[in-house]
Design a protein around this motif. Sequence first.
Motif, short mmCIF file in Angstrom:
data_model
loop_
_atom_site.label_atom_id
_atom_site.label_comp_id
_atom_site.label_asym_id
_atom_site.label_seq_id
_atom_site.Cartn_x
_atom_site.Cartn_y
_atom_site.Cartn_z
N GLN A 12 0.83 -1.20 0.00
CA GLN A 12 0.00 0.00 0.00
C GLN A 12 0.87 1.25 0.00
OE1 GLN A 12 -0.32 -2.65 2.03
NE2 GLN A 12 -2.38 -2.82 2.89
N TYR A 13 0.33 2.30 -0.59
CA TYR A 13 1.00 3.60 -0.53
C TYR A 13 0.99 4.09 0.91
CZ TYR A 13 1.93 8.58 -1.26
OH TYR A 13 2.45 9.85 -1.21
N ALA A 14 2.13 4.55 1.36
CA ALA A 14 2.24 5.10 2.71
C ALA A 14 3.19 6.28 2.67
CB ALA A 14 2.74 4.04 3.69
N GLU A 15 3.11 7.09 3.68
CA GLU A 15 3.97 8.27 3.77
C GLU A 15 4.66 8.30 5.14
OE1 GLU A 15 1.73 11.79 2.96
OE2 GLU A 15 1.26 11.20 0.90
N VAL A 16 5.79 8.95 5.19
CA VAL A 16 6.51 9.08 6.45
C VAL A 16 5.66 9.86 7.46
CG1 VAL A 16 8.56 10.09 7.53
CG2 VAL A 16 8.77 8.82 5.39
N VAL A 17 4.82 10.77 7.00
CA VAL A 17 3.95 11.50 7.94
C VAL A 17 2.91 10.58 8.59
CG1 VAL A 17 4.22 13.74 6.81
CG2 VAL A 17 2.36 12.23 6.10
N ASP A 18 2.79 9.34 8.13
CA ASP A 18 1.88 8.38 8.78
C ASP A 18 2.45 7.82 10.07
OD1 ASP A 18 0.24 8.72 6.56
OD2 ASP A 18 0.99 6.94 5.53
N ILE A 19 3.75 7.97 10.28
CA ILE A 19 4.38 7.40 11.47
C ILE A 19 3.82 8.03 12.74
CG2 ILE A 19 6.56 7.20 12.74
CD1 ILE A 19 7.96 6.95 9.99
N ALA A 20 3.77 9.35 12.79
CA ALA A 20 3.34 10.03 14.02
C ALA A 20 1.91 9.67 14.43
CB ALA A 20 3.50 11.54 13.87
N PRO A 21 0.92 9.73 13.52
CA PRO A 21 -0.42 9.35 13.96
C PRO A 21 -0.55 7.86 14.30
CG PRO A 21 -0.39 9.85 11.61
CD PRO A 21 0.92 10.28 12.16
N THR A 22 0.24 7.01 13.64
CA THR A 22 0.21 5.59 13.98
C THR A 22 0.74 5.36 15.39
OG1 THR A 22 0.46 4.97 11.65
CG2 THR A 22 1.00 3.30 13.29
N LEU A 23 1.86 5.99 15.72
CA LEU A 23 2.40 5.86 17.07
C LEU A 23 1.47 6.49 18.10
CD1 LEU A 23 6.22 6.57 16.52
CD2 LEU A 23 5.07 4.36 16.80
N ALA A 24 0.86 7.62 17.74
CA ALA A 24 -0.09 8.25 18.66
C ALA A 24 -1.24 7.30 18.97
CB ALA A 24 -0.61 9.55 18.06
N ALA A 31 0.01 18.49 16.57
CA ALA A 31 -0.90 19.52 16.09
C ALA A 31 -1.00 19.61 14.58
CB ALA A 31 -0.48 20.88 16.66
N GLY A 32 0.12 19.47 13.88
CA GLY A 32 0.10 19.63 12.43
C GLY A 32 -0.04 18.34 11.66
N SER A 33 -0.28 17.23 12.35
CA SER A 33 -0.28 15.92 11.72
C SER A 33 -1.37 15.79 10.65
CB SER A 33 -0.47 14.84 12.78
OG SER A 33 -0.60 13.56 12.18
N GLU A 34 -0.98 15.32 9.47
CA GLU A 34 -1.94 15.06 8.39
C GLU A 34 -1.86 13.63 7.89
OE1 GLU A 34 -2.58 18.01 5.29
OE2 GLU A 34 -1.21 19.36 6.34
N GLY A 35 -1.01 12.81 8.48
CA GLY A 35 -0.90 11.43 8.04
C GLY A 35 -2.07 10.59 8.51
N ARG A 36 -2.08 9.34 8.06
CA ARG A 36 -3.13 8.41 8.45
C ARG A 36 -2.57 7.37 9.41
NH1 ARG A 36 -3.19 3.31 5.85
NH2 ARG A 36 -1.59 3.09 4.23
#
Length: 556
Positions: free
Chosen positions: A523-535, A544-549
Motif C-alpha cells: 500500500q502507498y504510505a507516507e513518512v507522515v503516517d508514522i506520528a499518527p500511527t504511534l499516537a 498539532a500539524g499531523s496530516e498522516g493516516r
Amino acid sequence: MTKALSLRAIVLAAASLALSSCYAATPAPSTASTLPKLVVVLVVDGLPNEQVQRYRDQFGQGGLRRMLDQGASFSNAHQAHGVTVTAIGHSAVLTGAYPYVHGIIGNNWIDPITKKSVYCTEDTNYTYIGEETKPADGTSPAKLKVNTLGDELRYATGSKSKVITVSGKDRGAILLAGKTGTAYMYMEKTGNFASSTYYMKQHPEWATKYLATKPQDRYYGKSWSALLPEAAYAGDAPEELNAPKAGGHNRLPYSYYSESGEIDAGYYASLRVGPYLDQLTLDFARAAVEGENLGRNPAGVPDLLGVSLSAHDYVNHAFGPESKLSHDHLQRVDRMLAEFFTYLDKRVGMDNVLVVLTADHGFPNTPEFSQTQHFDAQRLDGDKLMAALDKHLEAKFGVAKLVQAWSLPNIHLDYALADQNKLKREDVENVAAQYLLAQNGIVDAFTRTQFESGAVQGTHINTLMRRAWNRQSSGDLMVITKPYWYFGTGTSGTSHGSPYAYDTNVPLMIMGKRWIKPGAYGQYAEVVDIAPTLANLLHLRPPAGSEGRVLTETLR
C-alpha cells in the motif's frame, strides 16, 4: 400468567446470553500495561528504499532482515513533499506534518525579511555545552512551528516520559526531539556528542563520564574494509566513475587519519564518511538508555529514543548509492542495528520495545553513472542560472537586481524594487518563470501568485511542491530540475532534493510483536503516517500539524 412469565424469562435469558457472547467476542481495551515501555525511532539518513530491496539477501539475521521479517515493511512509502532534504525529512517523522505547516522548508533558506541565509536549527540564544558554538550552528528547535509525538507523550504523562535523541547531525537530533525532548549531536571538531543550553545548563553525570572515555579516538589509523567477499559487490558501479577525493579516498579500504599526524579536528571530521560515525552514535544511544534508565518507567509511561544515523548520507553524497562504498556501508549499518537490537533485548526486552525505521530522503545515482545507463543526467550550476535570470529580467523591465536572493529551489524577487518601478509583481514572476522553463535542466517553475491562488494542482508532483511551499518562508519562485539533474557543481558525487521517486521512496518499517502484524505491505504510505500511527498505539492525540493516516492495516 405463569406461562407468559416463563416465556419472557426465556427470551430475556437468551438476549442476555447473546449480549454476553457479543461482548466476549470484542477484544478487551488495551491498558497501560500493554503499552510499549520504549519506542525507538531510527532514521537512516539518505537511505533510498531501492538499496534495502537490492541488498536485502545479503543482510544478516538480526538487523534490517529482522525488521523485514518480524515487522511491517512498506515498499511504497514516501517522503511526500517536493524538497527532499535532511531537515524536512526529519521534521516529517514525528510531527506528521508537511513543510507548509511545520515551517522547516530546507536545511537552509532565505529569511524573508533580512534576505540572508538562515539554518534550520540555528538559534543564537543558546550554545553547545562545553563546545565552540558559531552563530549558524544548530542549537534549538525554534524554527519548527509545530510539536512532535514526543511532545505529546511528555504532555500526556506529566513529563514522566523521557524523549532522548542522538544524531551525527544537529538537525537530525533536534528535529526529532521536538520542543520538550533532549537532543545530543556529534561535534566535528572534538568528536564528542553534546547537547545545548536550550535543553539544560550542563550535561548529566552519565554523559560527562561517557565522553571522558574519548571513544571517538579508537578509530584513528584504522581502515574501513569490505565486509563481504569480493564477489558480493560484482553489480556495483566501477570505482573509476568516482573522481578521487583528497588523499585518493574513493575506494575501500578507506583510512582514517589527519594531515597533522595527530588526533585532531581533521580526523574527527573524516569520521563522518563511513561506518564509525554511526557506531559512535549507537554507542552513545546505549549510554543514554542506561544513563536515563529508558524503558524502565512504571506501566503506562513509555520513553522515546530517537536515533538518526548520518553517515550513509555522507557516503552517498561522495560516491553515489550505486558505489561499492555505499553498498558495504549499508551492510555495516545492518550489522550495527543487529547488535543494538540484541542490546535492547537484554536491557529492556524486545517484547516491550516498538521500533520504527525510516529515512529522511532517498538518493539519485551520480550523473556519471546515470549517463552510462543512457539517462540525460547533469549537474546544474544554480549561481550561473540565477545570474542569467537577473540579466534577463533587467533586459525585459529595465531594472537591475530584481532577483534578490536564492536558496534553490527557492528564488526570492525584490518586490519592493518592482513596486518602486511600477512593475506588477505577477508580471515579474511570470517573465522569470517563462525564462526558467526555457533553460536546459529545468522542467517546471511555480510562482507565488500560483501557490497563493491555489493554481498549483493536478499532478502528484504539483501536490508535493505545494506541500513544500510555506507562505511565510518560501521563495517567490520554485523550480524543479529534470529527472536525474540536480543543482550542484563539481565532477563527482551526487545530491538529492527533488520530488522524483528516487528521492522520495524510503523504507518504512515498524516492528513490535505485541502491536504490529508482520508482513510486506504494498500500500502507498507516507513518512507522515508514522506520528499518527504511534499516537494511536500510545493512546495520545496526534501532534498539532499531523496530516498522516493511522496505518491500521499493520495493527494487531
